[in-house]
Scaffold this active site. Structure first.
Site, PDB file in Angstrom:
ATOM      1  N   CYS A  80       0.854  -1.200   0.000  1.00 41.78           N
ATOM      2  CA  CYS A  80       0.000   0.000   0.000  1.00 41.78           C
ATOM      3  C   CYS A  80       0.883   1.240   0.000  1.00 41.78           C
ATOM      4  CB  CYS A  80      -0.901   0.025   1.231  1.00 41.78           C
ATOM      5  SG  CYS A  80      -2.363  -1.021   1.139  1.00 41.78           S
TER       6      CYS A  80
ATOM      7  N   ASP B  38      10.865  -5.797  -8.268  1.00 43.20           N
ATOM      8  CA  ASP B  38      10.986  -6.639  -7.081  1.00 43.20           C
ATOM      9  C   ASP B  38      12.365  -6.423  -6.466  1.00 43.20           C
ATOM     10  OD1 ASP B  38       9.471  -9.566  -6.163  1.00 43.20           O
ATOM     11  OD2 ASP B  38      11.516  -9.191  -5.484  1.00 43.20           O
TER      12      ASP B  38
ATOM     13  N   HIS C 104      -6.155  -1.852  -1.423  1.00 42.51           N
ATOM     14  CA  HIS C 104      -5.679  -3.075  -0.763  1.00 42.51           C
ATOM     15  C   HIS C 104      -6.646  -4.239  -0.952  1.00 42.51           C
ATOM     16  CE1 HIS C 104      -3.294  -5.366   2.122  1.00 42.51           C
ATOM     17  NE2 HIS C 104      -4.450  -5.912   2.459  1.00 42.51           N
TER      18      HIS C 104
ATOM     19  N   HIS D  49      -0.480  -9.011  -5.687  1.00 44.48           N
ATOM     20  CA  HIS D  49       0.575  -8.603  -6.621  1.00 44.48           C
ATOM     21  C   HIS D  49       0.794  -9.709  -7.632  1.00 44.48           C
ATOM     22  CE1 HIS D  49       2.457 -10.595  -3.163  1.00 44.48           C
ATOM     23  NE2 HIS D  49       3.372 -11.058  -3.989  1.00 44.48           N
TER      24      HIS D  49
HETATM   25  P1  DGP Z   1       5.305 -13.330  -2.787  1.00 45.10           P
HETATM   26  O1  DGP Z   1       4.455 -12.728  -1.681  1.00 45.10           O
HETATM   27  O2  DGP Z   1       6.017 -14.565  -2.346  1.00 45.10           O
HETATM   28  O3  DGP Z   1       4.526 -13.563  -4.061  1.00 45.10           O
HETATM   29  O4  DGP Z   1       6.470 -12.291  -3.137  1.00 45.10           O
HETATM   30  C1  DGP Z   1       6.606 -11.026  -2.597  1.00 45.10           C
HETATM   31  C2  DGP Z   1       7.723 -10.338  -3.345  1.00 45.10           C
HETATM   32  O5  DGP Z   1       7.769  -8.992  -2.931  1.00 45.10           O
HETATM   33  C3  DGP Z   1       9.108 -10.920  -3.127  1.00 45.10           C
HETATM   34  O6  DGP Z   1       9.622 -11.364  -4.389  1.00 45.10           O
HETATM   35  C4  DGP Z   1       9.940  -9.779  -2.589  1.00 45.10           C
HETATM   36  C5  DGP Z   1       9.104  -8.570  -2.903  1.00 45.10           C
HETATM   37  N1  DGP Z   1       9.156  -7.522  -1.902  1.00 45.10           N
HETATM   38  C6  DGP Z   1       8.847  -7.629  -0.593  1.00 45.10           C
HETATM   39  N2  DGP Z   1       8.973  -6.458   0.043  1.00 45.10           N
HETATM   40  C7  DGP Z   1       9.372  -5.563  -0.913  1.00 45.10           C
HETATM   41  C8  DGP Z   1       9.666  -4.170  -0.882  1.00 45.10           C
HETATM   42  O7  DGP Z   1       9.599  -3.498   0.148  1.00 45.10           O
HETATM   43  N3  DGP Z   1      10.056  -3.602  -2.068  1.00 45.10           N
HETATM   44  C9  DGP Z   1      10.137  -4.320  -3.224  1.00 45.10           C
HETATM   45  N4  DGP Z   1      10.526  -3.662  -4.314  1.00 45.10           N
HETATM   46  N5  DGP Z   1       9.864  -5.631  -3.287  1.00 45.10           N
HETATM   47  C10 DGP Z   1       9.478  -6.248  -2.145  1.00 45.10           C
END
Ligand code: DGP
Length: 112
Positions: free
Chosen positions: A7, A30, A46, A98
């Site tokens: 969010c 990512d 959200h 996502h």
């Molecule tokens: P998943 O919930 O397993 O589908 O993947 C979550 C993805 O989000 C993971 O590949 C890492 C990414 N991620 C988590 N926190 C952050 C963040 O604060 N910034 C970015 N750019 N990516 C994030």
């Protein structure tokens, strides 16, 4: 949701490495890329995951964002993967809907 990291990123409370944005959707890189292109497409509102009553308009905007990201990243013709980890058994770690857009290399099983 006030404590949701996506969010905050989607609404620029925390800045990220953005690739695309419109009224409903944000796409950003990512932080743990699994391939040369690894972009997350998220709605600004959200929803916990894809089965959390997401409006059709938002899903359409996310699909449009995927296309825009693929064009910008130059992977639209070569191919790419879109993954929506949903719930605990899928390993979803961030509970804000996502879609992972992954490409730029020959993909193997198990990415994202
Ligand atoms: P998943 O919930 O397993 O589908 O993947 C979550 C993805 O989000 C993971 O590949 C890492 C990414 N991620 C988590 N926190 C952050 C963040 O604060 N910034 C970015 N750019 N990516 C994030």
């Amino acid at each position: 949701m006030s404590d949701c990291i996506f969010c905050k990123i989607a609404n620029h409370e925390i800045e990220s490495n953005y690739v695309y944005e419109d009224d409903l959707v944000t796409a950003f890189r990512d932080m743990n890329p699994q391939a040369p292109t690894h972009v997350l497409v998220v709605p600004k509102a959200h929803y916990a995951n894809i089965v959390d009553g997401v409006p059709a308009q938002t899903l359409a905007a996310m699909a449009h964002a995927v296309d825009e990201v693929a064009k910008k990243e130059g992977i639209r013709e070569s191919g790419f993967r879109v993954v929506a980890n949903t719930g605990d058994d899928a390993g979803q770690t961030v509970h804000h809907l996502h879609w992972h857009v992954i490409g730029g290399a020959r993909l193997t099983d198990g990415m994202a």
